[in-house]
Design a protein around this motif. Structure first.
Motif, PDB file in Angstrom:
ATOM      1  N   LYS A 143       0.843  -1.185   0.000  1.00  0.00           N
ATOM      2  CA  LYS A 143       0.000   0.000   0.000  1.00  0.00           C
ATOM      3  C   LYS A 143       0.882   1.240   0.000  1.00  0.00           C
ATOM      4  N   VAL A 144       0.435   2.256  -0.733  1.00  0.00           N
ATOM      5  CA  VAL A 144       1.102   3.554  -0.769  1.00  0.00           C
ATOM      6  C   VAL A 144       0.101   4.563  -0.207  1.00  0.00           C
ATOM      7  N   SER A 145       0.404   5.069   0.986  1.00  0.00           N
ATOM      8  CA  SER A 145      -0.489   5.997   1.673  1.00  0.00           C
ATOM      9  C   SER A 145      -0.082   7.430   1.334  1.00  0.00           C
ATOM     10  N   ILE A 146      -1.035   8.220   0.835  1.00  0.00           N
ATOM     11  CA  ILE A 146      -0.786   9.582   0.369  1.00  0.00           C
ATOM     12  C   ILE A 146      -1.358  10.539   1.410  1.00  0.00           C
ATOM     13  N   CYS A 147      -0.497  11.403   1.954  1.00  0.00           N
ATOM     14  CA  CYS A 147      -0.890  12.247   3.081  1.00  0.00           C
ATOM     15  C   CYS A 147      -0.563  13.715   2.820  1.00  0.00           C
ATOM     16  N   ILE A 148      -1.264  14.591   3.544  1.00  0.00           N
ATOM     17  CA  ILE A 148      -0.947  16.021   3.567  1.00  0.00           C
ATOM     18  C   ILE A 148      -0.874  16.432   5.031  1.00  0.00           C
ATOM     19  N   THR A 149       0.182  17.152   5.383  1.00  0.00           N
ATOM     20  CA  THR A 149       0.327  17.663   6.744  1.00  0.00           C
ATOM     21  C   THR A 149       0.551  19.173   6.693  1.00  0.00           C
ATOM     22  N   ILE A 150       0.282  19.821   7.809  1.00  0.00           N
ATOM     23  CA  ILE A 150       0.558  21.251   7.946  1.00  0.00           C
ATOM     24  C   ILE A 150       1.841  21.391   8.757  1.00  0.00           C
ATOM     25  N   HIS A 151       2.855  21.976   8.160  1.00  0.00           N
ATOM     26  CA  HIS A 151       4.154  22.155   8.817  1.00  0.00           C
ATOM     27  C   HIS A 151       4.008  23.100  10.014  1.00  0.00           C
ATOM     28  N   ASP A 152       4.523  22.676  11.167  1.00  0.00           N
ATOM     29  CA  ASP A 152       4.475  23.470  12.403  1.00  0.00           C
ATOM     30  C   ASP A 152       3.051  23.919  12.765  1.00  0.00           C
ATOM     31  N   ALA A 153       2.080  23.054  12.537  1.00  0.00           N
ATOM     32  CA  ALA A 153       0.674  23.415  12.747  1.00  0.00           C
ATOM     33  C   ALA A 153       0.386  23.879  14.174  1.00  0.00           C
ATOM     34  N   GLN A 154       0.905  23.172  15.163  1.00  0.00           N
ATOM     35  CA  GLN A 154       0.605  23.557  16.546  1.00  0.00           C
ATOM     36  C   GLN A 154       1.250  24.893  16.899  1.00  0.00           C
ATOM     37  N   ALA A 201      -3.234  16.822  10.007  1.00  0.00           N
ATOM     38  CA  ALA A 201      -2.725  15.889   8.995  1.00  0.00           C
ATOM     39  C   ALA A 201      -3.902  15.093   8.454  1.00  0.00           C
ATOM     40  N   ILE A 202      -3.793  14.692   7.194  1.00  0.00           N
ATOM     41  CA  ILE A 202      -4.856  13.906   6.567  1.00  0.00           C
ATOM     42  C   ILE A 202      -4.233  12.790   5.734  1.00  0.00           C
ATOM     43  N   VAL A 203      -4.737  11.569   5.930  1.00  0.00           N
ATOM     44  CA  VAL A 203      -4.466  10.504   4.966  1.00  0.00           C
ATOM     45  C   VAL A 203      -5.487  10.735   3.863  1.00  0.00           C
ATOM     46  N   VAL A 204      -5.022  11.225   2.743  1.00  0.00           N
ATOM     47  CA  VAL A 204      -5.917  11.607   1.657  1.00  0.00           C
ATOM     48  C   VAL A 204      -6.439  10.378   0.919  1.00  0.00           C
ATOM     49  N   ALA A 205      -5.507   9.518   0.502  1.00  0.00           N
ATOM     50  CA  ALA A 205      -5.875   8.381  -0.338  1.00  0.00           C
ATOM     51  C   ALA A 205      -4.820   7.296  -0.228  1.00  0.00           C
ATOM     52  N   GLU A 206      -5.124   6.160  -0.824  1.00  0.00           N
ATOM     53  CA  GLU A 206      -4.169   5.063  -0.869  1.00  0.00           C
ATOM     54  C   GLU A 206      -4.202   4.408  -2.233  1.00  0.00           C
ATOM     55  N   LEU A 207      -3.030   4.033  -2.698  1.00  0.00           N
ATOM     56  CA  LEU A 207      -2.899   3.112  -3.821  1.00  0.00           C
ATOM     57  C   LEU A 207      -2.578   1.767  -3.183  1.00  0.00           C
ATOM     58  N   TYR A 208      -3.256   0.710  -3.582  1.00  0.00           N
ATOM     59  CA  TYR A 208      -2.959  -0.578  -2.968  1.00  0.00           C
ATOM     60  C   TYR A 208      -3.103  -1.706  -3.981  1.00  0.00           C
TER      61      TYR A 208
END
Length: 191
Positions: free
Chosen positions: A105-116, A155-162
């Motif tokens: 599986k390839v998990s595709i994510c987006i995070t916000i840098h230094d969000a806190q 952070a969000i796990v947007v999608a996966e290729l599997y």
């Protein structure tokens, strides 16, 4: 015309596109106007996961500081620190035929840098999407618009290729994390 998916939907990728081996994953977003005083820096990342849903090593975490997996079958094309302008903000290229066999599986994510530190979250982000493009023909095959389902997540796990029976599939996940990149790294077995 691209197939538009909603959260939780899955679709065959290689079975419905025979012979296709190279895809481009385009990720995009806009930030809402706010008076927090600091700019947003969203980052795309990819985790290569084995059958138990874990990354085998830190080399399986692809992002702007580790732009490719060991055999270069998954390549992050670069960090966009502002997200301004139209089109994809960040992209990842995947050679499906060359992804190591232990990667299920390839998990595709987006995070916000230094969000806190910056008091930022995905409630301040709009128009986020992921799309799959056939790299050889430049035709958009799949599009998943995340909508406005997130408020306090960083952070969000947007999608996966599997892999499934020798074929690759795409899953629109849309799962948020309140503890940002740290939560993703922990859940994917990295410290």
């Amino acid at each position: 015309m691209a197939i538009s998916l909603t959260k939780g939907q899955k679709i065959d990728l290689t079975k419905t596109n025979p012979g296709m081996t190279k895809v481009l994953i385009g990720l995009g977003w806009d930030t809402n106007k706010y008076d927090g005083g600091t700019a947003f820096d969203l980052d795309a990342s990819v985790f290569c996961l084995n059958a138990s849903g874990k990354a085998s090593s830190e080399k399986d975490f692809i992002f702007y500081n580790n732009p490719a997996n060991p055999n270069n079958s998954i390549v992050h094309t670069g960090d966009n620190k502002t997200g301004e302008g139209d089109g994809d903000d960040e992209q990842v290229k995947v050679d499906l035929a060359s992804v190591p066999p232990e990667v299920e599986k390839v998990s595709i994510c987006i995070t916000i840098h230094d969000a806190q530190t910056r008091s930022q979250n995905f409630g301040q982000v709009s128009n986020a999407y992921a799309r799959i493009v056939n790299e050889e023909t430049n035709v958009e095959l799949i599009r998943y618009d995340l909508g406005e389902d997130f408020s306090i997540e960083t952070a969000i796990v947007v999608a996966e290729l599997y892999r499934n029976n020798g074929e690759w599939k795409f899953s629109a996940v849309g799962s948020g994390y309140q503890d940002g990149l740290n939560g993703l790294v922990r859940d994917y077995g990295l410290s």
